[in-house]
Scaffold this motif. Structure first.
Motif, PDB file in Angstrom:
ATOM      1  N   ILE A   1       8.382   3.121   4.456  1.00  0.00           N
ATOM      2  CA  ILE A   1       8.751   3.961   3.314  1.00  0.00           C
ATOM      3  C   ILE A   1       7.506   4.098   2.368  1.00  0.00           C
ATOM      4  CG2 ILE A   1      10.365   4.537   1.522  1.00  0.00           C
ATOM      5  CD1 ILE A   1      12.657   3.054   2.652  1.00  0.00           C
ATOM      6  N   VAL A   2       6.992   5.386   2.063  1.00  0.00           N
ATOM      7  CA  VAL A   2       5.973   5.287   1.001  1.00  0.00           C
ATOM      8  C   VAL A   2       6.823   5.952  -0.107  1.00  0.00           C
ATOM      9  CG1 VAL A   2       3.896   6.370   0.681  1.00  0.00           C
ATOM     10  CG2 VAL A   2       4.470   5.814   2.960  1.00  0.00           C
ATOM     11  N   TYR A   3       6.517   5.266  -1.297  1.00  0.00           N
ATOM     12  CA  TYR A   3       7.012   5.915  -2.374  1.00  0.00           C
ATOM     13  C   TYR A   3       5.917   6.725  -3.256  1.00  0.00           C
ATOM     14  CZ  TYR A   3      11.546   3.152  -1.835  1.00  0.00           C
ATOM     15  OH  TYR A   3      12.426   2.632  -1.582  1.00  0.00           O
ATOM     16  N   CYS A   4       6.417   7.697  -3.872  1.00  0.00           N
ATOM     17  CA  CYS A   4       5.510   8.666  -4.805  1.00  0.00           C
ATOM     18  C   CYS A   4       6.325   8.980  -6.068  1.00  0.00           C
ATOM     19  CB  CYS A   4       5.225   9.861  -4.037  1.00  0.00           C
ATOM     20  SG  CYS A   4       4.105   9.466  -2.480  1.00  0.00           S
ATOM     21  N   LEU A   5       5.611   9.326  -6.980  1.00  0.00           N
ATOM     22  CA  LEU A   5       6.363   9.722  -8.298  1.00  0.00           C
ATOM     23  C   LEU A   5       6.816  10.952  -8.425  1.00  0.00           C
ATOM     24  CD1 LEU A   5       3.840   7.973 -10.770  1.00  0.00           C
ATOM     25  CD2 LEU A   5       6.038   7.128 -10.108  1.00  0.00           C
ATOM     26  N   GLU A   6       6.140  11.956  -7.518  1.00  0.00           N
ATOM     27  CA  GLU A   6       6.389  13.194  -7.923  1.00  0.00           C
ATOM     28  C   GLU A   6       7.079  13.856  -6.287  1.00  0.00           C
ATOM     29  OE1 GLU A   6       3.228  15.215  -9.411  1.00  0.00           O
ATOM     30  OE2 GLU A   6       3.588  14.423 -11.371  1.00  0.00           O
TER      31      GLU A   6
ATOM     32  N   TYR B   1       6.211  -6.087   3.829  1.00  0.00           N
ATOM     33  CA  TYR B   1       4.776  -6.010   3.525  1.00  0.00           C
ATOM     34  C   TYR B   1       4.427  -4.983   2.540  1.00  0.00           C
ATOM     35  CZ  TYR B   1      -0.197  -4.810   4.036  1.00  0.00           C
ATOM     36  OH  TYR B   1      -1.665  -4.473   3.668  1.00  0.00           O
ATOM     37  N   TYR B   2       3.817  -5.185   1.471  1.00  0.00           N
ATOM     38  CA  TYR B   2       3.503  -4.256   0.485  1.00  0.00           C
ATOM     39  C   TYR B   2       1.966  -4.130   0.367  1.00  0.00           C
ATOM     40  CZ  TYR B   2       7.965  -6.188  -1.267  1.00  0.00           C
ATOM     41  OH  TYR B   2       9.455  -6.486  -1.374  1.00  0.00           O
ATOM     42  N   GLU B   3       1.892  -2.558   0.247  1.00  0.00           N
ATOM     43  CA  GLU B   3       0.382  -1.976  -0.067  1.00  0.00           C
ATOM     44  C   GLU B   3       0.593  -1.115  -1.201  1.00  0.00           C
ATOM     45  OE1 GLU B   3      -3.720  -1.580   0.788  1.00  0.00           O
ATOM     46  OE2 GLU B   3      -2.097  -2.962   1.968  1.00  0.00           O
ATOM     47  N   GLY B   4      -0.307  -1.292  -2.191  1.00  0.00           N
ATOM     48  CA  GLY B   4      -0.132  -0.552  -3.373  1.00  0.00           C
ATOM     49  C   GLY B   4      -1.475   0.314  -3.512  1.00  0.00           C
ATOM     50  N   GLY B   5      -1.384   1.473  -4.417  1.00  0.00           N
ATOM     51  CA  GLY B   5      -2.417   2.226  -4.565  1.00  0.00           C
ATOM     52  C   GLY B   5      -2.000   3.256  -5.895  1.00  0.00           C
TER      53      GLY B   5
ATOM     54  N   VAL C   1      -3.486   6.175   2.788  1.00  0.00           N
ATOM     55  CA  VAL C   1      -2.178   5.786   3.218  1.00  0.00           C
ATOM     56  C   VAL C   1      -1.945   6.226   4.763  1.00  0.00           C
ATOM     57  CG1 VAL C   1       0.111   6.496   3.165  1.00  0.00           C
ATOM     58  CG2 VAL C   1      -1.019   6.369   1.148  1.00  0.00           C
ATOM     59  N   SER C   2      -2.835   6.971   5.241  1.00  0.00           N
ATOM     60  CA  SER C   2      -2.769   7.380   6.714  1.00  0.00           C
ATOM     61  C   SER C   2      -3.478   6.266   7.591  1.00  0.00           C
ATOM     62  CB  SER C   2      -3.518   8.749   7.044  1.00  0.00           C
ATOM     63  OG  SER C   2      -3.378   8.982   8.337  1.00  0.00           O
TER      64      SER C   2
ATOM     65  N   VAL D   1       9.217   7.900   6.060  1.00  0.00           N
ATOM     66  CA  VAL D   1      10.066   8.672   5.024  1.00  0.00           C
ATOM     67  C   VAL D   1       9.227   8.582   3.501  1.00  0.00           C
ATOM     68  CG1 VAL D   1      11.857   8.638   3.353  1.00  0.00           C
ATOM     69  CG2 VAL D   1      12.168   8.276   5.946  1.00  0.00           C
ATOM     70  N   VAL D   2       8.568   9.410   3.100  1.00  0.00           N
ATOM     71  CA  VAL D   2       7.848   9.623   1.957  1.00  0.00           C
ATOM     72  C   VAL D   2       8.823  10.061   0.839  1.00  0.00           C
ATOM     73  CG1 VAL D   2       5.839  10.369   0.786  1.00  0.00           C
ATOM     74  CG2 VAL D   2       5.761  10.446   3.089  1.00  0.00           C
ATOM     75  N   ALA D   3       9.173   9.164  -0.068  1.00  0.00           N
ATOM     76  CA  ALA D   3      10.225   9.350  -0.928  1.00  0.00           C
ATOM     77  C   ALA D   3       9.865   9.009  -2.509  1.00  0.00           C
ATOM     78  CB  ALA D   3      11.066   8.334  -0.783  1.00  0.00           C
ATOM     79  N   THR D   4      10.389  10.073  -3.201  1.00  0.00           N
ATOM     80  CA  THR D   4      10.301   9.781  -4.721  1.00  0.00           C
ATOM     81  C   THR D   4      10.933   8.340  -5.291  1.00  0.00           C
ATOM     82  OG1 THR D   4      12.225  10.814  -5.173  1.00  0.00           O
ATOM     83  CG2 THR D   4      10.187  12.283  -5.479  1.00  0.00           C
ATOM     84  N   VAL D   5      10.364   7.850  -6.152  1.00  0.00           N
ATOM     85  CA  VAL D   5      10.723   6.702  -6.957  1.00  0.00           C
ATOM     86  C   VAL D   5      12.263   6.889  -7.561  1.00  0.00           C
ATOM     87  CG1 VAL D   5      10.438   4.380  -8.151  1.00  0.00           C
ATOM     88  CG2 VAL D   5       8.656   5.754  -6.970  1.00  0.00           C
ATOM     89  N   ALA D   6      13.312   7.004  -6.717  1.00  0.00           N
ATOM     90  CA  ALA D   6      14.561   7.633  -7.336  1.00  0.00           C
ATOM     91  C   ALA D   6      15.592   6.872  -6.893  1.00  0.00           C
ATOM     92  CB  ALA D   6      14.509   9.001  -6.960  1.00  0.00           C
TER      93      ALA D   6
END
Length: 341
Positions: free
Chosen positions: A274-279, A232-236, A261-262, A324-329
């Motif tokens: 898994i939540v992906y963030c840019l930084e 399941y994908y959720e974007g923002g 997100v919470s 897990v909150v991860a960088t897009v890496a």
């Protein structure tokens, strides 16, 4: 009970023999991994490298890229060398393979000298036991290791070089690692060993750069769909707005993002996510916000040392933490594989 070995795949050309080879590969898949059929482009990639052809494989996160080199390791005599950028993920994959009775090892700075020496002794022997050897690109660049690989190859014991997270070699990619650039030396030292480049993220420019930088020769290029029905994908996103109060505005938007997100995670119940963030800072901030709001969470990015990353990964795999909150890496391929494949 120890499983009896299945027959090796032989180099054949007729239609009947090709069908027999495919049947043998499926048997290996079922016998060792419990899957009934190959998915996506897996079989095409496996058949390509077993025939001695280079291959560039673009598969989505959790698409089963590891099977593209693990099955060849079981189907053919010799060692498959796997280049991977994250020690924590190498450790987990080797552990999982050993639990299935598959001889695999990894070499890294986290091991004791006794463990490393035993692995090197095994590699130097005329009959090494390991079917898969996981190493970092930094190790390949060290004096003497490439020479060791050449000796193994000269004895006919190196069957495939698999380069995971291959986009790290491209200066056009978001995870460029200088040590990956040095992997081009593998082609010069091991000219007739097939190379399999694997990635889940490669724009056309990055794909071209990977193929050229690794000196892949007439590679089979495979691309799979990124749509996965079991995820399941959720974007923002947070959008910066021009003006004098940009810093305050951004802080408000970021807090709104954390809150959204919470809310999404809480509405999903006991979800593995898994939540992906840019930084990295966003990862740290969001992870702290989630934990404060009763959602067990941890950040996962390149700013953490290997020991801490390993601890986070182990906790997530064992369900001690929910998110897990991860960088897009690089390296988040296996984070999905462990839970969602």
């Amino acid at each position: 009970m120890k499983k009896s070995p299945l027959p090796m795949v032989q180099n054949t050309s007729s239609k009947d023999e090709k069908r027999t080879k495919k049947e043998t590969l499926v048997k290996l898949l079922r016998w060792h991994f419990g899957h009934q059929e190959f998915r996506g482009k897996q079989l095409e990639a496996i058949e390509a490298v077993l025939s001695g052809r280079d291959c560039f494989c673009l598969m989505p996160t959790g698409g089963g890229k590891s099977m593209c080199y693990q099955i060849p390791a079981l189907a053919k005599h010799g060692i498959v060398l796997v280049v991977s950028p994250l020690i924590a993920l190498m450790e987990n994959q080797v552990m999982a393979l050993k639990e299935k009775g598959i001889a695999a090892e990894f070499l890294s700075s986290t091991q004791t000298s006794n463990v490393r020496n035993k692995i090197h002794e095994d590699l130097d022997s005329g009959k090494p036991s390991a079917r898969l050897l996981y190493v970092t690109p930094e190790l390949i660049a060290t004096p003497g290791f490439l020479s060791k690989l050449t000796k193994i190859h000269n004895r006919g014991l190196l069957s495939l070089v698999a380069i995971d997270e291959a986009h790290c070699i491209s200066s056009w990619g978001h995870d460029f690692r200088p040590s990956y650039r040095k992997l081009s030396s593998l082609r010069n030292s091991l000219p007739d060993v097939p190379v399999l480049a694997l990635t889940a993220t490669a724009a056309p420019k990055v794909q071209k750069d990977v193929i050229e930088s690794l000196c892949l020769q007439d590679p089979l290029v495979l691309k799979s769909s990124f749509n996965r029905q079991n995820i399941y994908y959720e974007g923002g996103f947070c959008e910066l707005v021009p003006g004098m109060e940009i810093a305050v505005r951004y802080k408000d938007l970021l807090h709104d993002f954390y809150t959204d997100v919470s809310s999404v995670l809480k509405s999903c119940g006991d979800v593995c996510a898994i939540v992906y963030c840019l930084e990295r800072t966003t990862c740290d901030g969001l992870s702290a916000h989630l934990s404060k709001n009763g959602i067990s969470s941890a950040a996962y990015h390149a700013g953490l040392n290997n020991k801490l990353r390993s601890s986070v990964l182990d906790d997530w795999i064992s369900s001690k933490i929910q998110v897990v909150v991860a960088t897009v890496a690089f390296g988040y391929d296996l984070l999905y594989n462990f839970k969602l494949s």
